[in-house]
Design an enzyme around this catalytic site. Structure first.
Site, PDB file in Angstrom:
ATOM      1  CG  ASP A 109      -0.214   0.201   2.497  1.00 46.42           C
ATOM      2  OD1 ASP A 109       0.976  -0.208   2.582  1.00 46.42           O
ATOM      3  OD2 ASP A 109      -0.792   0.771   3.442  1.00 46.42           O
ATOM      4  CG  ASP A 113       1.972   3.296   5.208  1.00 48.75           C
ATOM      5  OD1 ASP A 113       1.177   2.549   4.605  1.00 48.75           O
ATOM      6  OD2 ASP A 113       1.972   3.405   6.454  1.00 48.75           O
TER       7      ASP A 113
END
Ligand code: G16
Length: 550
Positions: A284, A286
């Site tokens: 995703d 981060d």
């Protein structure tokens, strides 16, 4: 403007913002909100005031590269210098994935870390932004700290900052900002070394060269691009054609950086092509979430945690076995069955990675995970997307089976926990609160009642007592157990930035191998109907269908 060495401290007058309470994972708001004058500064000053131990110590700063990341980092650097931090380690270009930040904090014995990220939420000028504080164990600060930061933010009247030129974040170097040392570090190196120390890279390398195996990793134009290129590409030899969307973009290329079959469309397309990949994965915004799939075969996150736990001994780092496992409350009970067979403890925690920290620190668990695509271990104190992908690759390399075959064998041994989550997004906050209040109020009467042919065996409002420090966290979601063994959970999301999102989690156990191939929504249809009836979803929200089904 003064140059970096002889900057003086300014004290700026400000007023409190009422909405600075961190949610499930830090303070998350629209970019527009963060761009308002003093908004970010207020929150950071509240942090520096709440965690005074940062003065004179080392702090790690980085982010997921989304829009506003570098602006926020320059502000954080100036404020850290003004608040007496001795040294900051900051990722080149302001980049540090969340798990890499955790790794850098731990390796350098830093006092904490500030991570700028809104995780899987969309980015860009119209998207979301966020700030998280991790403390010295490398994990998200516990609620006692986030609540204290919020309390400080409500009484704030001034903040401290030095006026200097920006720090050059484009190259690896050291510099001074006032009295503070700034070290611009390679955001990938320490993390990649850690991964190499945990997994059998030689076997994975062999796997990646096999003719019957082909990898596709989709970084979704988010932070894991450079990590995947270094680890999967350079260190393990994956073909560059198998690493897609690896160039981080401030708006994630306009996409939604959430690794699931709905948003990872590039990956799903690749996996469906006749000559497509046999192993697919994505991470995703981060880098802490993961999705793993075989050919046209999606691995549900709850199942993934169970498979990793069952096969952990195949991985060098875990070959001595697991101390215990933990899952968040709404995560399916698949891993509980594995723990039972292994004879180890299984803890059920509230949603939010911060609740695993104490269990990991105390050595009570080795692996943990959540239905929301997060899995991790004691190697850092965050969930870790690429780590999960490497774990899977290590298992596939050892077993010589496809992802699908591994799952099917797992179900044969342990049975299958059919599982789905229905999200009702963009609800009016008041109505969503009323629905939850209605559920809470009905709890004492539910036992023995039937809804859509399902009878309630027990019902409660989940509260968690941390077995390490004894702290109690209440009101973490409504749990309903059904006499047939199924379970329904209701809670409101703590990571959204507009309105409210109701999440309804439903699961049922299936021990009969002849029934392991059913469509999940059909298999759970009755429980889904019961869930609607019990919470009176349509009456409260006006909706009879969820917006997202995973
Ligand atoms: C955060 C937390 C996770 C949590 C997830 C979902 O993930 O770190 O522990 O499971 O939010 O939260 P909610 O259901 O409240 O939206 P991330 O990846 O957004 O940091």
């Amino acid at each position: 403007m003064a140059n970096a060495q002889d900057a003086s401290i300014s004290v700026v007058q400000t007023q409190a913002f009422a909405d600075q309470q961190p949610g499930t994972s830090g303070l998350r708001k629209s970019v527009g909100r963060f761009q308002e004058a003093h908004y970010l500064e207020n929150f950071l000053q509240s942090l520096f005031d709440t965690v005074p131990g940062l003065a004179g110590e080392t702090l790690v700063i980085g982010g997921d590269g989304r829009f506003y990341n570098t602006t926020a980092i320059q502000t954080a650097l100036r404020m850290a210098a003004a608040n007496g931090v001795a040294r900051v380690l900051v990722g080149r270009h302001g980049i540090l994935s969340t798990p890499a930040a955790s790794c850098v904090i731990r390796k350098n014995k830093a006092e904490g870390g500030i991570i700028f990220s809104a995780s899987h939420n969309p980015g860009g000028p119209e998207g979301d932004f966020g700030v998280k504080f991790n403390h010295r164990n490398g994990g998200p600060a516990p609620e006692a700290i986030t609540e204290a930061i919020f309390a400080a933010s409500q009484g704030i009247t001034e903040y401290k900052i030095i006026e200097t030129e920006d720090v050059d974040l484009s190259r690896l170097h050291g510099t001074q900002l006032g009295e503070m040392t700034v070290q611009v570090i390679d955001p990938v190196a320490d993390y990649a070394d850690l991964m190499e120390s945990l997994f059998d890279f030689e076997r994975i390398r062999d796997l990646l060269f096999r003719d019957d195996f082909s990898l596709c990793f989709d970084a979704l134009h988010a932070v894991t691009g450079p990590y995947a290129e270094e680890i999967l590409g350079r260190r393990l030899g994956a073909r560059s054609s198998g690493l897609i969307n690896c160039q981080p973009k401030e708006d994630f290329g306009g996409g939604h950086p959430d690794p699931n079959p709905v948003y990872a469309t590039g990956l799903i397309e690749r996996m469906g092509e006749p000559e497509g990949a046999t192993f697919g994965a994505a991470s995703d915004g981060d880098g802490d979430r993961n999705m793993v799939m075989g050919r046209n075969f999606f691995v549900a996150p709850s199942d993934s945690l169970a498979v990793l736990a069952a096969n952990a001994r195949l991985v060098p780092a875990y070959e001595a076995g697991l101390a215990g496992v933990a899952r968040s409350m709404p995560t399916s009970q698949a891993v509980d069955r594995v723990a039972k067979q292994l004879g180890i403890s299984c803890f059920e925690t509230p949603t939010g990675w911060k609740f695993f920290g104490n269990l990991l620190d105390a050595g009570k668990i080795t692996l943990c995970g959540e239905e929301s695509a997060g899995t991790g271990s004691n190697h850092v104190r965050e969930k870790d997307g690429l780590w999960a992908v490497l774990f899977w690759l290590n298992i596939v390399a050892r077993l010589g089976q496809t992802v699908e075959a591994i799952l099917r064998d797992h179900w044969l041994t342990f049975g299958r926990d059919y599982y789905t989550r229905h999200d009702f997004e963009g609800l009016d906050k008041g109505k969503a609160d009323d629905l939850m209040a209605g559920l809470r109020e009905s709890l004492p009467r539910l036992e023995g009642q039937s809804f859509a042919g399902q009878t309630v065996a027990w019902a409660d409002d989940f509260a968690y007592t941390d077995p390490v420090d004894g702290s109690v966290t209440a009101k973490q979601g409504i749990r309903i157990g059904l006499t047939g063994g199924g379970r329904i959970v209701y809670r409101l999301s703590g990571t959204g930035t507009a309105g409210a999102t109701l999440r309804v989690y439903m699961e049922d156990y299936e021990g009969n191998p002849d029934r392991h191939d059913l469509d999940t929504q059909e298999r759970l249809a009755q429980i889904i109907r019961a869930a609607h009836e019990i919470a009176k979803i349509q009456a409260f929200t006006g909706r009879d269908q969820p917006t997202v089904v995973t």
